[in-house]
Design a protein around this motif. Structure first.
Motif, mmCIF file in Angstrom:
data_model
loop_
_atom_site.group_PDB
_atom_site.id
_atom_site.type_symbol
_atom_site.label_atom_id
_atom_site.label_comp_id
_atom_site.label_asym_id
_atom_site.label_seq_id
_atom_site.Cartn_x
_atom_site.Cartn_y
_atom_site.Cartn_z
ATOM 1 N N SER A 26 0.856 -1.183 0.000
ATOM 2 C CA SER A 26 0.000 0.000 0.000
ATOM 3 C C SER A 26 0.892 1.234 0.000
ATOM 4 N N LYS A 27 0.289 2.389 -0.076
ATOM 5 C CA LYS A 27 1.057 3.634 -0.136
ATOM 6 C C LYS A 27 1.909 3.823 1.107
ATOM 7 N N GLN A 28 1.365 3.505 2.277
ATOM 8 C CA GLN A 28 2.045 3.779 3.533
ATOM 9 C C GLN A 28 2.871 2.626 4.076
ATOM 10 N N SER A 29 2.458 1.378 3.776
ATOM 11 C CA SER A 29 3.118 0.257 4.449
ATOM 12 C C SER A 29 3.141 -1.010 3.599
ATOM 13 N N ASN A 43 6.412 1.648 4.030
ATOM 14 C CA ASN A 43 6.802 1.599 2.628
ATOM 15 C C ASN A 43 7.637 2.852 2.342
ATOM 16 N N GLU A 44 8.914 2.755 2.691
ATOM 17 C CA GLU A 44 9.818 3.897 2.647
ATOM 18 C C GLU A 44 10.966 3.615 1.685
ATOM 19 N N LYS A 45 11.577 4.672 1.190
ATOM 20 C CA LYS A 45 12.704 4.514 0.285
ATOM 21 C C LYS A 45 13.838 3.770 0.967
ATOM 22 N N GLU A 71 1.541 -8.474 -5.280
ATOM 23 C CA GLU A 71 0.786 -7.963 -6.421
ATOM 24 C C GLU A 71 1.225 -6.520 -6.662
ATOM 25 N N PRO A 72 1.768 -6.215 -7.839
ATOM 26 C CA PRO A 72 2.210 -4.847 -8.112
ATOM 27 C C PRO A 72 1.056 -3.855 -7.987
ATOM 28 N N THR A 73 1.320 -2.742 -7.340
ATOM 29 C CA THR A 73 0.280 -1.718 -7.161
ATOM 30 C C THR A 73 0.812 -0.384 -7.667
ATOM 31 N N GLY A 74 1.067 -0.316 -8.945
ATOM 32 C CA GLY A 74 1.544 0.915 -9.553
ATOM 33 C C GLY A 74 2.845 1.383 -8.939
ATOM 34 N N PRO A 75 3.000 2.679 -8.729
ATOM 35 C CA PRO A 75 4.263 3.211 -8.213
ATOM 36 C C PRO A 75 4.561 2.795 -6.783
ATOM 37 N N TYR A 76 3.551 2.358 -6.035
ATOM 38 C CA TYR A 76 3.786 1.989 -4.642
ATOM 39 C C TYR A 76 4.629 0.720 -4.512
ATOM 40 N N SER A 77 4.772 -0.036 -5.587
ATOM 41 C CA SER A 77 5.592 -1.251 -5.563
ATOM 42 C C SER A 77 7.051 -0.971 -5.903
ATOM 43 N N ASN A 78 7.363 0.247 -6.308
ATOM 44 C CA ASN A 78 8.703 0.546 -6.807
ATOM 45 C C ASN A 78 9.792 0.359 -5.757
ATOM 46 N N TYR A 79 9.527 0.778 -4.518
ATOM 47 C CA TYR A 79 10.533 0.602 -3.466
ATOM 48 C C TYR A 79 10.825 -0.876 -3.226
ATOM 49 N N LEU A 80 9.778 -1.698 -3.227
ATOM 50 C CA LEU A 80 9.955 -3.130 -2.994
ATOM 51 C C LEU A 80 10.715 -3.773 -4.150
ATOM 52 N N ARG A 81 10.377 -3.402 -5.373
ATOM 53 C CA ARG A 81 11.063 -3.957 -6.543
ATOM 54 C C ARG A 81 12.544 -3.566 -6.547
ATOM 55 N N GLY A 145 9.619 7.203 -16.948
ATOM 56 C CA GLY A 145 8.290 6.998 -16.395
ATOM 57 C C GLY A 145 7.876 8.119 -15.461
ATOM 58 N N ALA A 146 8.821 8.550 -14.611
ATOM 59 C CA ALA A 146 8.526 9.642 -13.683
ATOM 60 C C ALA A 146 8.269 10.939 -14.437
#
Length: 235
Positions: A26-29, A43-45, A71-81, A145-146
């Motif tokens: 999610s956006k926050q966590s 969900n932090e850098k 499950e990818p959730t748009g830009p919110y998955s970027n830190y994890l990836r 993309g950004a």
């Protein structure tokens, strides 16, 4: 927990088990479930809290032991990836339609973070090791993309503001100061669009493979820089 064995550790010689971690993004966590334990990290850098948790649970070689399923959730998955790419963690990104179907089969009718993580963690039973892989992060593509996202947002804002300014022509009580202020903002937004377009074109021109593709696309009738950059980004 029940898992699959993976190679012996070259440092300890011990036989280790693969830990499949379902992650709801999610956006926050990030909500975590490994089959026995729940967890939540911001969900932090850099995901420093996640790294600390994984090291505490699974030891210094945690990146060789764990597998992420999310499950990818748009830009919110970027830190994890990016985190998985940096630490060479094997991941499986679940297609949203597939996860919805699995949830129905499992009878998970309620939509909560905990339910999602537990459902995602069960995916490992349907997968083989070949289904997992370390994600690749293309910094050039991420930058494009950004910039594309920012360009589209600015363009939409400018269009809305332009329509508003036009509508003021039919209203009384509109001062010269207000009109000039809005027109000045329109000019600023237009300048930002132009600058972003130049920056994206420059990024594509910096690399031989994208430079050739960009020039080929621009040689086609009706294809401008933004359309070409979008096609490059999606390819």
């Amino acid at each position: 927990m029940e898992g699959q064995p993976i190679a012996n550790s070259p440092h300890t010689g011990r036989f280790r088990m693969t830990e499949y971690i379902g992650i709801d993004v999610s956006k926050q966590s990030l909500e975590l479930w490994d089959g026995t334990q729940e967890g939540e990290v911001p969900n932090e850098k850099g995901l420093k809290t996640l790294k600390k948790l994984l090291k505490k649970r699974y030891g210094g070689e945690w990146n060789e032991t764990v597998r992420f399923i999310y499950e990818p959730t748009g830009p919110y998955s970027n830190y994890l990836r990016a985190f998985a790419a940096e630490h060479e963690v094997q991941v499986y990104e679940v297609n949203p339609k597939k996860s919805a179907n699995v949830a129905k089969v499992l009878g998970n009718r309620s939509k909560t973070d905990v339910v999602d993580t537990k459902m995602l963690s069960t995916f490992h039973a349907l997968l083989t090791e070949e289904d997992f892989g370390v994600p690749e992060v293309d910094e050039r593509a991420e930058q494009l993309g950004a910039e594309l996202g920012s360009y589209e947002m600015i363009q939409k804002t400018r269009t809305m503001l332009a329509n508003h300014v036009h509508s003021l022509e039919y209203k009384s009580g509109v001062t010269k100061k207000l009109k000039e202020s809005l027109e000045k903002e329109l000019g600023r937004l237009g300048a930002m669009e132009d600058q972003l377009e130049k920056e994206m074109e420059a990024v594509a021109e910096e690399h031989e493979e994208t430079r050739e593709d960009l020039n080929d696309l621009l040689s086609m009738n009706g294809v401008g820089v933004i359309s070409a950059i979008n096609l490059l980004y999606l390819s």
